[in-house]
Design an enzyme around this catalytic site. Structure first.
Site, PDB file in Angstrom:
ATOM      1  N   HIS A 178       0.820  -1.218   0.000  1.00 42.15           N
ATOM      2  CA  HIS A 178       0.000   0.000   0.000  1.00 42.15           C
ATOM      3  C   HIS A 178       0.852   1.267   0.000  1.00 42.15           C
ATOM      4  CE1 HIS A 178      -3.751  -2.266   1.741  1.00 42.15           C
ATOM      5  NE2 HIS A 178      -3.543  -2.509   0.463  1.00 42.15           N
ATOM      6  N   THR A 214      -3.968  -7.666  11.229  1.00 39.86           N
ATOM      7  CA  THR A 214      -4.816  -7.059  10.192  1.00 39.86           C
ATOM      8  C   THR A 214      -6.259  -7.533  10.350  1.00 39.86           C
ATOM      9  OG1 THR A 214      -5.155  -6.774   7.795  1.00 39.86           O
ATOM     10  CG2 THR A 214      -4.006  -8.765   8.485  1.00 39.86           C
ATOM     11  N   ASN A 259      -3.362 -12.234  15.832  1.00 40.98           N
ATOM     12  CA  ASN A 259      -4.086 -10.956  15.880  1.00 40.98           C
ATOM     13  C   ASN A 259      -4.701 -10.763  17.257  1.00 40.98           C
ATOM     14  OD1 ASN A 259      -4.729  -8.756  14.046  1.00 40.98           O
ATOM     15  ND2 ASN A 259      -6.884  -9.273  14.356  1.00 40.98           N
TER      16      ASN A 259
END
Ligand code: BJW
Length: 232
Positions: free
Chosen positions: A105, A172, A197
């Site tokens: 990104h 994420t 996570n």
């Protein structure tokens, strides 16, 4: 064993970088549509430049945490058998010792010229509309991938996913594609899959195994397991 690791905002949370979708997230103060689309940039370039200038400046005040450093160690040992792809635009992986990081990104410390298409290292503000050092046109924008734009290096990422024995997703939410689809893509090509996570992600059920907790604790433990498995 070939390992592909995908990271998201959660890995930098313990360094003090805000995530996007948690209750104290970055976008609490900014509507995503106001800052993370090309249309928003056309409409309100100064708001978007200000948002990214602030985040770029804030990098000076944050440090990598044990999760970034553990991945740096793992990459040192595994070399070409390790591929680290991050959705993050901070530079904490690099400063945590990772030599090769694929920023799908984009990067805060990079600018993209809309005049000539050049990408260049950039550490200053963009909100004063500086000229591109290459072509001289004042059309620099943050070198980040907004909604509706194609992430960087998808061919390379897909190649790495097809060759992976293990795919690990760290920090994420699984809310943004194409990254959210990597787990299924890797699994289809034979990889085992692991989620690390804080909370179950949107795609947690796609993983063979999920461990929930803080990345700064989970990642060093997992890396030690991998390294112990190699020497044992
Ligand atoms: C912790 C923790 C701790 C907290 N320890 N964990 C409809 C359906 C499907 C797809 C689409 C659709 N409509 C449109 C699309 C596509 C669209 C999309 O996905 N939209 C969704 C909203 C549905 N995607 C795109 O447009 C992408 N491009 C694209 O698809 O092109 C087409 C194409 C693809 C491939 C090949 C060819 C063509 C582009 C997406 C660009 C995303 N850009 C942003 C902004 C970048 C710049 C910036 O940083 O400002 O990227 S959006 C934002 O979200 C940012 C992030 O990288 C990304 C992901 O967020 P992330 O990292 O997951 O953060 P959070 O906050 O969501 O989650 C943090 C997690 O950490 C949480 O789970 C916490 O629990 C956890 N956590 N503390 C461990 N201490």
């Amino acid at each position: 064993m070939r390992i592909v690791v995908l990271t998201g905002a959660g890995i930098s949370a313990e360094s003090g970088v805000a995530t996007f979708r948690d209750s104290d997230g970055l976008w609490e103060g900014h509507d995503v549509e106001d800052v993370a689309t090309p249309e928003a940039f056309e409409r309100q370039p100064s708001v978007v430049h200000g948002f990214y200038d602030d985040r770029r400046a804030a990098l000076a005040g944050v440090e990598p945490n044990p999760a970034h450093r553990a991945l740096g160690r793992l990459g040192d040992v595994l070399g070409d058998d390790f591929f680290l792809v991050t959705q993050n635009i901070d530079d904490l992986h690099e400063r945590g010792g990772s030599a090769h990081v694929h920023h799908m990104h984009g990067e805060l410390r990079s600018a993209l010229c809309r005049g000539c298409g050049a990408r260049m290292s950039w550490t200053r503000e963009l909100s004063d509309y500086p000229p591109c050092p290459g072509c001289g046109v004042s059309e620099l924008r943050p070198d980040v991938v907004w909604f509706g734009e194609v992430p960087y290096g998808m061919d390379l990422i897909q190649l790495q996913l097809t060759r992976a024995d293990l795919f690990v997703s760290i920090g994420t939410s699984g809310a943004v594609y194409p990254a959210a689809g990597f787990v299924q893509y890797a699994a289809r090509h034979g990889a085992r899959t692991l989620e690390l996570n804080l909370m179950p992600s949107e795609g947690t059920h796609f993983f063979d195994e999920a461990r929930h907790g803080r990345a700064g604790e989970l990642v060093p433990v997992w890396v030690d397991e991998v390294l112990a498995g190699r020497s044992g």
